[in-house]
Write an enzyme that holds these catalytic residues in place. Structure first.
Site, PDB file in Angstrom:
ATOM      1  CD  GLU A 105      -3.121  -1.048   2.388  1.00  0.00           C
ATOM      2  OE1 GLU A 105      -2.270  -1.353   3.469  1.00  0.00           O
ATOM      3  OE2 GLU A 105      -4.121  -0.831   1.960  1.00  0.00           O
ATOM      4  CD  GLU A 125      -3.284  -6.413   3.491  1.00  0.00           C
ATOM      5  OE1 GLU A 125      -2.943  -7.126   2.898  1.00  0.00           O
ATOM      6  OE2 GLU A 125      -2.835  -5.252   4.026  1.00  0.00           O
TER       7      GLU A 125
HETATM    8  N1  T1G Z   1       3.981  -7.206  11.871  1.00  0.00           N
HETATM    9  C1  T1G Z   1       5.002  -8.273  12.914  1.00  0.00           C
HETATM   10  N2  T1G Z   1       5.712  -8.777  13.103  1.00  0.00           N
HETATM   11  C2  T1G Z   1       5.705  -9.594  11.907  1.00  0.00           C
HETATM   12  C3  T1G Z   1       5.979  -9.045  10.987  1.00  0.00           C
HETATM   13  C4  T1G Z   1       5.160  -8.091  10.766  1.00  0.00           C
HETATM   14  N3  T1G Z   1       3.769  -7.357   9.991  1.00  0.00           N
HETATM   15  N4  T1G Z   1       5.901  -9.576   9.938  1.00  0.00           N
HETATM   16  C5  T1G Z   1       6.602 -10.864  10.360  1.00  0.00           C
HETATM   17  N5  T1G Z   1       7.282  -9.812  11.650  1.00  0.00           N
HETATM   18  C6  T1G Z   1       8.331 -10.887  12.122  1.00  0.00           C
HETATM   19  C7  T1G Z   1       7.243 -12.179  12.508  1.00  0.00           C
HETATM   20  O1  T1G Z   1       6.722 -12.025  13.425  1.00  0.00           O
HETATM   21  C8  T1G Z   1       9.227 -13.314  12.762  1.00  0.00           C
HETATM   22  O2  T1G Z   1       9.296 -12.592  14.194  1.00  0.00           O
HETATM   23  C9  T1G Z   1       9.665 -12.238  11.950  1.00  0.00           C
HETATM   24  O3  T1G Z   1       9.763 -11.175  11.781  1.00  0.00           O
HETATM   25  C10 T1G Z   1      10.069 -12.915  10.914  1.00  0.00           C
HETATM   26  O4  T1G Z   1       9.186 -13.666  10.513  1.00  0.00           O
HETATM   27  C11 T1G Z   1      -2.380  -1.706   7.359  1.00  0.00           C
HETATM   28  C12 T1G Z   1      -3.439  -3.679   8.225  1.00  0.00           C
HETATM   29  C13 T1G Z   1       7.118 -11.163   5.677  1.00  0.00           C
HETATM   30  C14 T1G Z   1       6.864 -12.952   4.458  1.00  0.00           C
HETATM   31  O5  T1G Z   1       0.675 -10.481   6.753  1.00  0.00           O
HETATM   32  O6  T1G Z   1       4.491 -13.124   5.963  1.00  0.00           O
HETATM   33  O7  T1G Z   1      -0.405  -4.953   6.545  1.00  0.00           O
HETATM   34  O8  T1G Z   1       9.586 -14.883  15.156  1.00  0.00           O
HETATM   35  O9  T1G Z   1       9.420 -15.377  10.764  1.00  0.00           O
HETATM   36  O10 T1G Z   1       9.428 -16.526   7.239  1.00  0.00           O
HETATM   37  O11 T1G Z   1      -3.276  -2.579   5.161  1.00  0.00           O
HETATM   38  O12 T1G Z   1       6.631 -12.759   8.129  1.00  0.00           O
HETATM   39  O13 T1G Z   1      11.553 -13.559  14.448  1.00  0.00           O
HETATM   40  O14 T1G Z   1      10.135 -12.882  16.979  1.00  0.00           O
HETATM   41  O15 T1G Z   1       7.659 -15.025   9.220  1.00  0.00           O
HETATM   42  O16 T1G Z   1      11.418 -14.649   6.245  1.00  0.00           O
HETATM   43  C15 T1G Z   1       0.396  -7.148   6.158  1.00  0.00           C
HETATM   44  C16 T1G Z   1       3.052 -10.790   7.620  1.00  0.00           C
HETATM   45  C17 T1G Z   1      -0.142  -7.402   7.346  1.00  0.00           C
HETATM   46  C18 T1G Z   1       3.015 -10.120   6.527  1.00  0.00           C
HETATM   47  C19 T1G Z   1       8.970 -13.399   6.197  1.00  0.00           C
HETATM   48  N6  T1G Z   1       1.479  -8.502   6.255  1.00  0.00           N
HETATM   49  N7  T1G Z   1       4.141 -11.322   7.643  1.00  0.00           N
HETATM   50  O17 T1G Z   1       8.775 -14.311   6.663  1.00  0.00           O
HETATM   51  O18 T1G Z   1      10.054 -14.633   8.489  1.00  0.00           O
HETATM   52  S1  T1G Z   1      -1.551  -5.704   8.019  1.00  0.00           S
HETATM   53  C20 T1G Z   1       2.186  -9.399   6.386  1.00  0.00           C
HETATM   54  C21 T1G Z   1       4.989 -12.308   6.465  1.00  0.00           C
HETATM   55  C22 T1G Z   1      -0.963  -4.491   6.987  1.00  0.00           C
HETATM   56  C23 T1G Z   1      -2.424  -2.617   6.351  1.00  0.00           C
HETATM   57  C24 T1G Z   1      -2.848  -4.146   6.378  1.00  0.00           C
HETATM   58  C25 T1G Z   1       6.076 -13.004   6.480  1.00  0.00           C
HETATM   59  C26 T1G Z   1       7.763 -12.273   5.726  1.00  0.00           C
HETATM   60  P1  T1G Z   1       9.954 -14.234  15.287  1.00  0.00           P
HETATM   61  P2  T1G Z   1       9.115 -14.535  10.021  1.00  0.00           P
HETATM   62  P3  T1G Z   1      10.216 -15.220   7.021  1.00  0.00           P
END
Ligand code: T1G
Length: 693
Positions: A105, A125
């Site tokens: 976004e 999301e």
């Molecule tokens: N927020 C907080 N922590 C996050 C995070 C996030 N969005 N994404 C990952 N982490 C942390 C995760 O908990 C882990 O922590 C570490 O980063 C590594 O992640 C307004 C409302 C990016 C593909 O849904 O899909 O934006 O265990 O183990 O396998 O419209 O993380 O090390 O302490 O998964 O290499 C939308 C979610 C949010 C993406 C990387 N975004 N993340 O994968 O590492 S809502 C998502 C992922 C939003 C807007 C809306 C994956 C990754 P720890 P990981 P990975």
């Protein structure tokens, strides 16, 4: 503390860099930093344009999911994105890694986007029970069209940079130095003298949308999104994009986003997001524990499970030996595997070449000696301790030192199996779930003597074969099956009490289960369940316990595989059987089980709370590391919907005091045997606390 957003300049191009490890999530400091950096851009007379880029392994991967349960703090993301888009100097997003959610976004609020060829972009999301709440539902349709935007937001699946470029979401692909590519893009744009294009000003192309597009779209996704709240909200946002001016449609998006964010569905799905990452953290096994290389695997037993297990390794390019006791059994095993591959090939989901490659990695053998070079051997023979002990005795004799010896047992004592080898520290349970080549759950059962290396290697191997590995300790049924037993027990008891099997299943299905307990029992095989009950040394002293399963097995009615079980089967179609209801009534009379009226609410309470209580006992005994591990087990192995978050999260949502009060109601009716609250459950309920954070 320094801002995670920095501002520098290369000639007349400002470089705005986000550096917020591990994934550049849009936490408050990042949002504030972006606002300040773009204000600086506006006032920097020597800057004619800007590149927005990220340090580390990825472009912004989304909003900070940990912030959603806290009060919203300004600046709110949509406000920052409007500031970016309203820049009168061209802003180019430079994408690498995974630009997801708020990250994409943010990139779409930039005027243009360049991406590394290896990058991915998406709006996942929906998998968190949310919708893209920072104008994603409005900008994506403007860039790639309504159908493609809906597909991306409803599935949550990312697009490759190449596909995003083909669809117009990414303006240029960059090989090599991404920042240089983005700066060059900005320079060329400035030299062209054009005015930067705002995505919000692009009209949504509705020319190819039939009048009933949205109605048809809803119908087409109904099955896969059954029960989920967010998908419908996303569709309504896109309907607004098609019918309202941008700002009005954004107001609709804001309203529906807040509805999603405060929903129990989103709390559950966000819980699972972190729970699925927590499972890999084993408190007493250091993160840097040495891993043993797994280059050659062997599976002993070529039945349905053994064949499916072997496929998991072949699918990721690891050679696997398949051992059986006779050529006929071996040929049958290999034909099961071949059939499992031919299905997807026929449907076009797998190429013939890929199938041939996988098949070439699976080598049949009748000789234990061939297993001598295996790094990991998985036994998948009959669920009988005596047979397993013979197999492990043979493995102990032929396998090389350091080989990991695993049993696919679903209930039996891994310590007892380990004790019949000279190397108990190398023995572990790897409990795959049928169909083993499909189900994502892998219960990894550590024995009392299993070494840290073997545990760590098994957890890493689960990730390699794309399984969700959950480490558990030894007890009868480990975590999943042990909690499934009371679930089936209550369904069976209600059948004796006169509740139609199909009604129990309908109520469970409407709650969200993929299939009700009776349909699952017929699918697993009543004979299998009956055999487990007979092997269970601590089976409850209750003559009514799963009595109808015993009766039906005695009649040769094993379930789907014999065309009749709790239901009659016309193909795979389960048909209620009046004969079973009559038999249940007769058994109830014989066992003095009263016929009672049971409400839908009671059906859910008895099915789920008995499971939750068992989960609390499991935690009390240390069989599972944490409550959220139990939730991962049930959402990956038992068809529990992600919007419930798993049994323990569901208990928290209901309120543990409510769970205990309901249990006391059933304790009065049925006694202490099944309905005495577990100590942990009673303690948390009394303290107004929860199982999960
Ligand atoms: N927020 C907080 N922590 C996050 C995070 C996030 N969005 N994404 C990952 N982490 C942390 C995760 O908990 C882990 O922590 C570490 O980063 C590594 O992640 C307004 C409302 C990016 C593909 O849904 O899909 O934006 O265990 O183990 O396998 O419209 O993380 O090390 O302490 O998964 O290499 C939308 C979610 C949010 C993406 C990387 N975004 N993340 O994968 O590492 S809502 C998502 C992922 C939003 C807007 C809306 C994956 C990754 P720890 P990981 P990975």
């Amino acid at each position: 503390m320094s801002s995670p957003v920095s501002y520098s300049r290369e000639g007349r191009i400002a470089i705005i860099t986000v550096d917020n490890p591990p994934v550049n999530a849009l936490a408050l400091p990042v949002r504030a930093g972006l606002a300040s950096a773009f204000a600086q851009l506006a006032s920097d007379a020597d800057a004619a344009g800007a590149v927005l880029i990220c340090a580390g392994r990825t472009f912004i991967a989304g909003a900070d999911i940990t912030e959603f349960d806290k009060p919203i703090e300004e600046p709110w993301l949509p406000k920052v994105l409007a500031q970016i888009e309203n820049s009168n100097k061209v802003v180019v997003a430079a994408i690498h890694g995974t630009a997801l959610g708020g990250g994409l976004e943010t990139a779409m609020s930039c005027h243009y986007r360049v991406a590394a060829t290896t990058a991915q972009v998406g709006l996942p999301e929906v998998s968190l029970g949310l919708l893209p709440g920072a104008t994603g539902t409005q900008r994506l349709p403007r860039l790639i069209g309504v159908q493609a935007a809906l597909d991306a937001m409803i599935s949550g699946r990312p697009l490759s940079a190449k596909v995003a470029h083909q669809k117009g979401l990414v303006d240029e692909l960059v090989e090599g130095d991404l920042k240089a590519g983005a700066v060059a893009f900005a320079e060329r744009f400035i030299a062209s003298g054009q005015t930067p294009r705002k995505v919000r000003d692009i009209a949504v192309d509705t020319s190819s949308l039939p009048a009933d597009f949205f109605a048809t779209y809803r119908k087409n996704i109904a099955r896969e999104t059954r029960g989920f709240y967010a998908p419908e909200q996303i569709i309504q946002c896109v309907e607004a994009a098609v019918s309202l001016p941008f700002d009005e449609a954004v107001a609709v998006e804001n309203r529906l986003f807040m509805g999603c964010m405060t929903s129990s569905h989103s709390r559950a799905q966000r819980h699972l997001f972190f729970a699925e990452r927590e499972v890999a953290k084993i408190p007493d096994v250091p993160k840097d524990t040495a891993l043993r290389p797994i280059k050659q695997v062997a599976v002993v037993g070529g039945g349905t499970m053994g064949g499916g297990i072997a496929m998991n390794f072949a699918n990721v390019g690891i050679p696997v030996l398949l051992k059986e006791i006779s050529q006929e059994a071996l040929d049958r095993g290999m034909s099961i595997i071949r059939a499992n591959y031919e299905g997807p090939v026929k449907k076009g989901k797998l190429s013939q070449e890929a199938m041939d490659k996988c098949m070439s990695l699976i080598t049949p053998t009748l000789d234990y000696k061939d297993l001598a070079s295996a790094d990991l051997v998985i036994e998948a023979v009959f669920e009988t301790m005596a047979i397993k002990k013979v197999v492990f005795g043979e493995l102990d004799a032929v396998c090389k030192p350091g080989a990991i010896l695993a049993s696919n047992t679903s209930t039996l004592n891994v310590d007892e199996i380990a004790a019949c080898t000279k190397r108990p520290e190398d023995v572990i349970g790897l409990h795959f779930f049928a169909p083993a080549n499909v189900m994502s759950l892998l219960e990894i059962v550590r024995g009392g003597k299993t070494s840290h290396e073997v545990i760590a290697t098994s957890m890493a191997m689960a990730k390699t074969i794309r399984k969700m590995g959950v480490l558990v300790r030894v007890c009868f049924g480990f975590v999943g099956n042990r909690m499934f037993f009371p679930y089936v027990r209550e369904a069976q008891r209600m059948i004796l009490e006169g509740v139609p099997a199909e009604r129990i299943d309908r109520v469970a299905f409407e709650w969200g289960m993929a299939m009700g307990p009776n349909g699952v029992s017929d699918l697993s095989g009543l004979d299998v369940l009956d055999k487990v009950n007979k092997e269970w040394k601590e089976k409850p002293a209750d003559p009514a316990y799963c009595r109808m399963i015993e009766v039906l097995v005695g009649m040769g009615r094993y379930g789907q595989k014999t065309g009749a079980g709790i239901y009659k089967y016309e193909g795979r179609n389960a048909v209620p059987d009046a004969e079973v209801a009559a038999l249940a009534k007769a058994e109830a009379t014989r066992l003095n089980v009263p016929q009672i009226e049971v409400s839908d609410e009671e059906i859910i309470e008895r099915l789920l709370y008995s499971m939750i209580n068992e989960g609390a006992l499991i935690l009390d005994e240390g069989i599972a590391t944490r409550a959220s591990d139990i939730d991962v087990v049930f959402c990956h192995g038992y068809g529990m919907p992600r919007y419930r978050g798993g049994p323990m999260k569901y208990g928290d949502e209901v309120g543990l005091a409510t769970v205990v009060a309901a249990m006391e109601k059933y304790r009065k009716r049925y006694g202490d045997l099944y309905w005495t609250p577990a100590p942990l459950l009673a303690k948390l309920a009394a303290a107004g606390q929860k199982f999960t954070p």
